[in-house]
Design a protein around this motif. Structure first.
Motif, PDB file in Angstrom:
ATOM      1  N   LEU A 182       0.836  -1.140  -0.062  1.00 36.96           N
ATOM      2  CA  LEU A 182      -0.009  -0.064   0.006  1.00 36.96           C
ATOM      3  C   LEU A 182       0.808   1.096   0.037  1.00 36.96           C
ATOM      4  CD1 LEU A 182      -1.473  -2.042   2.346  1.00 36.96           C
ATOM      5  CD2 LEU A 182      -3.287  -0.737   1.526  1.00 36.96           C
ATOM      6  N   ALA A 183       0.302   2.255  -0.224  1.00 38.98           N
ATOM      7  CA  ALA A 183       1.118   3.666  -0.346  1.00 38.98           C
ATOM      8  C   ALA A 183       0.298   4.662   0.119  1.00 38.98           C
ATOM      9  CB  ALA A 183       1.527   3.875  -1.578  1.00 38.98           C
ATOM     10  N   LEU A 184       0.715   5.573   0.939  1.00 42.82           N
ATOM     11  CA  LEU A 184      -0.063   6.817   1.303  1.00 42.82           C
ATOM     12  C   LEU A 184      -0.325   7.842   0.220  1.00 42.82           C
ATOM     13  CD1 LEU A 184      -1.082   7.914   4.181  1.00 42.82           C
ATOM     14  CD2 LEU A 184       0.880   9.220   4.379  1.00 42.82           C
ATOM     15  N   GLU A 185      -1.631   7.803  -0.046  1.00 43.97           N
ATOM     16  CA  GLU A 185      -1.899   9.091  -1.102  1.00 43.97           C
ATOM     17  C   GLU A 185      -3.133   9.851  -0.317  1.00 43.97           C
ATOM     18  OE1 GLU A 185      -1.761   8.391  -5.776  1.00 43.97           O
ATOM     19  OE2 GLU A 185      -3.811   7.800  -5.001  1.00 43.97           O
ATOM     20  N   ASN A 186      -2.804  11.372  -0.499  1.00 41.95           N
ATOM     21  CA  ASN A 186      -4.000  12.038   0.111  1.00 41.95           C
ATOM     22  C   ASN A 186      -4.259  11.518   1.520  1.00 41.95           C
ATOM     23  OD1 ASN A 186      -4.182  13.424  -2.359  1.00 41.95           O
ATOM     24  ND2 ASN A 186      -5.275  11.948  -3.265  1.00 41.95           N
ATOM     25  N   ASN A 187      -3.035  11.307   2.643  1.00 34.98           N
ATOM     26  CA  ASN A 187      -3.460  10.881   3.779  1.00 34.98           C
ATOM     27  C   ASN A 187      -4.350   9.611   4.127  1.00 34.98           C
ATOM     28  OD1 ASN A 187      -1.825  12.753   4.823  1.00 34.98           O
ATOM     29  ND2 ASN A 187      -3.292  14.324   5.144  1.00 34.98           N
TER      30      ASN A 187
ATOM     31  N   LEU B 176      -3.155   3.345  -7.126  1.00 39.12           N
ATOM     32  CA  LEU B 176      -2.732   4.543  -6.793  1.00 39.12           C
ATOM     33  C   LEU B 176      -2.864   5.391  -8.019  1.00 39.12           C
ATOM     34  CD1 LEU B 176       1.081   3.946  -5.232  1.00 39.12           C
ATOM     35  CD2 LEU B 176      -1.348   4.923  -4.145  1.00 39.12           C
ATOM     36  N   GLU B 177      -3.025   6.858  -7.993  1.00 40.15           N
ATOM     37  CA  GLU B 177      -3.042   7.846  -8.936  1.00 40.15           C
ATOM     38  C   GLU B 177      -1.704   8.064  -9.573  1.00 40.15           C
ATOM     39  OE1 GLU B 177      -5.266  11.225  -8.082  1.00 40.15           O
ATOM     40  OE2 GLU B 177      -6.783  10.278  -7.177  1.00 40.15           O
ATOM     41  N   LYS B 178      -0.769   8.033  -8.759  1.00 47.64           N
ATOM     42  CA  LYS B 178       0.567   8.434  -9.070  1.00 47.64           C
ATOM     43  C   LYS B 178       1.536   7.057  -8.900  1.00 47.64           C
ATOM     44  CE  LYS B 178       4.629  11.095  -7.649  1.00 47.64           C
ATOM     45  NZ  LYS B 178       5.246  12.070  -6.981  1.00 47.64           N
ATOM     46  N   HIS B 179       2.143   6.611  -9.862  1.00 49.22           N
ATOM     47  CA  HIS B 179       2.842   5.401 -10.063  1.00 49.22           C
ATOM     48  C   HIS B 179       2.104   4.223  -9.698  1.00 49.22           C
ATOM     49  CE1 HIS B 179       6.542   7.921 -10.831  1.00 49.22           C
ATOM     50  NE2 HIS B 179       6.154   8.315  -9.493  1.00 49.22           N
ATOM     51  N   PRO B 180       0.891   3.981 -10.185  1.00 49.53           N
ATOM     52  CA  PRO B 180       0.240   2.838  -9.712  1.00 49.53           C
ATOM     53  C   PRO B 180       1.024   1.521 -10.081  1.00 49.53           C
ATOM     54  CG  PRO B 180      -0.587   3.594 -12.018  1.00 49.53           C
ATOM     55  CD  PRO B 180       0.284   4.596 -11.381  1.00 49.53           C
ATOM     56  N   VAL B 181       0.951   0.384  -9.215  1.00 48.26           N
ATOM     57  CA  VAL B 181       1.705  -0.499  -9.487  1.00 48.26           C
ATOM     58  C   VAL B 181       1.035  -1.883 -10.196  1.00 48.26           C
ATOM     59  CG1 VAL B 181       2.779  -2.459  -8.076  1.00 48.26           C
ATOM     60  CG2 VAL B 181       2.596  -0.231  -7.070  1.00 48.26           C
ATOM     61  N   PRO B 182       1.591  -2.318 -11.253  1.00 46.15           N
ATOM     62  CA  PRO B 182       0.951  -3.116 -11.972  1.00 46.15           C
ATOM     63  C   PRO B 182       0.753  -4.535 -11.387  1.00 46.15           C
ATOM     64  CG  PRO B 182       3.033  -2.356 -13.232  1.00 46.15           C
ATOM     65  CD  PRO B 182       2.836  -1.838 -11.686  1.00 46.15           C
ATOM     66  N   ASP B 183      -0.432  -5.066 -11.518  1.00 49.00           N
ATOM     67  CA  ASP B 183      -0.906  -6.361 -10.698  1.00 49.00           C
ATOM     68  C   ASP B 183       0.135  -7.332 -10.595  1.00 49.00           C
ATOM     69  OD1 ASP B 183      -3.271  -5.336 -10.395  1.00 49.00           O
ATOM     70  OD2 ASP B 183      -4.234  -6.412 -12.011  1.00 49.00           O
TER      71      ASP B 183
END
Length: 111
Positions: free
Chosen positions: A49-54, A62-69
């Motif tokens: 997971l990543a922190l995006e907009n708290n 993710l909107e920025k740098h989504p991780v491919p499946d």
């Protein structure tokens, strides 16, 4: 500075001043957390997971740098290069590298 607790909640602060960013109630604590490309990334055996907009967001959403499946599937541990230019993610089924621009699957258990 960001830290995570045993239930996966995210805290931001320094010294004696800390604020709760997001309260989580996950069954597994994060195995790794890393700061890369102005983003907090966290992973455990349930994935990354990543922190995006708290808010902690599944890395593939993710909107920025989504991780491919295929990368999200192997992302159980995280490490960032000493120069901060690359992030390695890996798990029992493979490994992938992010160079700041794109994800590269290095190998996977699927082939």
């Amino acid at each position: 500075m960001y830290v995570t607790d045993l239930r996966g909640s995210i805290w931001k602060g320094r010294d004696s001043t800390w604020e709760l960013v997001e309260r989580r109630h996950q069954s597994l604590p994060f195995a790794d957390a890393a700061w890369f490309q102005s983003t907090l990334w966290c992973a455990n055996d349930d994935g990354m997971l990543a922190l995006e907009n708290n808010t902690m967001v599944a890395a593939r959403l993710l909107e920025k740098h989504p991780v491919p499946d295929e990368v999200a599937w192997v992302s159980h541990r995280i490490d960032v290069s000493p120069d901060g230019q690359k992030m390695l993610v890996c798990g029992g089924q493979g490994a992938a590298l992010h160079d700041g621009l794109a994800w590269q699957l290095l190998f996977s258990g699927d082939g």
